[in-house]
Design a protein around this motif. Structure first.
Motif, PDB file in Angstrom:
ATOM      1  N   HIS A 104      25.587   0.461   8.771  1.00 57.30           N
ATOM      2  CA  HIS A 104      26.374   1.993   9.611  1.00 57.30           C
ATOM      3  C   HIS A 104      26.758   2.397   9.619  1.00 57.30           C
ATOM      4  O   HIS A 104      26.140   3.833  10.106  1.00 57.30           O
ATOM      5  CB  HIS A 104      27.123   0.814  10.745  1.00 57.30           C
ATOM      6  N   HIS A 108      24.863   7.173  10.147  1.00 55.66           N
ATOM      7  CA  HIS A 108      25.740   8.152  10.191  1.00 55.66           C
ATOM      8  C   HIS A 108      25.056   9.759   9.644  1.00 55.66           C
ATOM      9  O   HIS A 108      24.917  10.688  10.071  1.00 55.66           O
ATOM     10  CB  HIS A 108      27.187   8.412  10.085  1.00 55.66           C
ATOM     11  N   CYS A 202      31.843   7.196  17.996  1.00 53.22           N
ATOM     12  CA  CYS A 202      31.588   5.669  17.633  1.00 53.22           C
ATOM     13  C   CYS A 202      32.772   4.985  16.950  1.00 53.22           C
ATOM     14  O   CYS A 202      34.043   4.891  16.799  1.00 53.22           O
ATOM     15  CB  CYS A 202      30.806   5.858  16.151  1.00 53.22           C
ATOM     16  N   HIS A 206      33.536   1.197   9.516  1.00 53.86           N
ATOM     17  CA  HIS A 206      32.548   1.697   8.241  1.00 53.86           C
ATOM     18  C   HIS A 206      33.224   1.835   7.627  1.00 53.86           C
ATOM     19  O   HIS A 206      33.974   1.082   7.498  1.00 53.86           O
ATOM     20  CB  HIS A 206      32.653   2.731   9.194  1.00 53.86           C
TER      21      HIS A 206
HETATM   22 ZN   LIG Z   1      29.446   3.824  13.310  1.00 54.71          ZN
END
Ligand SMILES: [Zn+2]
Length: 237
Positions: A104, A108, A202, A206
């Protein structure tokens, strides 16, 4: 009743205690959870709920419940029914979640290498993808891989910041993902910041530092339609 979302403050919690708020054939709602429900392109978590007598209930998937911020832990249809108010210990399938967190966060970073509107995305434990509204000739697997890995190697910390709905409205450039608008109505929006690299709304999980991603490989680039040029990546090691 909303579920307290422990992963939102600390994505690294692998264990926690909770109480059963509701249980039916669709799943189990707890008062708090470390399990991320499928959303924002990221798959829902898996793991186990352990009863006080040691009985283990396998959670195969996690979904958003009917109410805002309520989380449904999905178990097998023949799993034993839990009692309301009963205490359970939560054990996250950490290897799976950590792969999701690394991939994930890698998306980004990649979204700053491929500079184009994002029209879709998905994150699974073994691979992740973004779809871009971009000309195919601008997607070079070797360049995307090299530049993404060069940023990852800089080892930048990630940070969660919150802004008000009004601040977000004033900065529409923050929203790269055309298909997924950030959730509104709570008065504030959660952003992920990677200093000097990325800042965007978001709600996912992370890694703390992009160095934890290691390195990525571009697995596939293909066209899924004029506005969906798909770049699929995996982790190296
Ligand atoms: Zn994210």
């Amino acid at each position: 009743m909303p579920t307290e979302l422990l992963f939102r403050e600390d994505a690294y919690m692998r264990n926690a205690g909770a109480r059963v708020v509701h249980a039916d054939e669709r799943g189990i709602v707890l008062d708090r959870t470390i399990f991320y429900p499928m959303g924002g392109g990221q798959q829902g978590d898996a793991g186990v709920l352990v009863r006080t007598d040691g009985q283990r209930i396998v959670i195969a998937d996690t979904r958003k419940g009917a109410e805002a911020d309520s989380v449904l832990h999905v178990c097998a249809p023949d799993a034993p029914r839990l009692d309301i108010g009963e205490s359970v210990a939560l054990e996250l399938d950490w290897d799976r979640r950590y792969a999701l967190m690394r991939l994930h966060t890698a998306l980004h970073v990649m979204s700053c290498v491929v500079v184009a509107p994002v029209t879709g995305g998905n994150i699974a434990p073994e691979k992740a993808r973004l779809d871009f509204d971009i000309d195919m000739s601008l997607l070079d697997a070797e360049r995307i891989e090299r530049e993404t890995n060069a940023i990852i190697a800089r080892g930048i910390a990630t940070e969660t910041v919150w802004i008000s709905d009004e601040e977000l409205d004033a900065r529409p450039e923050l929203v790269k993902t055309m298909s997924v608008q950030p959730p509104r109505g709570a008065g504030r929006v959660r952003l992920l910041r990677i200093a000097e690299v990325d800042l965007q709304p978001c709600g996912g999980t992370h890694v703390r530092n992009i160095a934890e991603i290691g390195a990525i490989r571009v697995l596939k680039i293909r066209s899924e339609g004029k506005r969906n040029r798909r770049v699929e990546i995996g982790l190296v090691g």
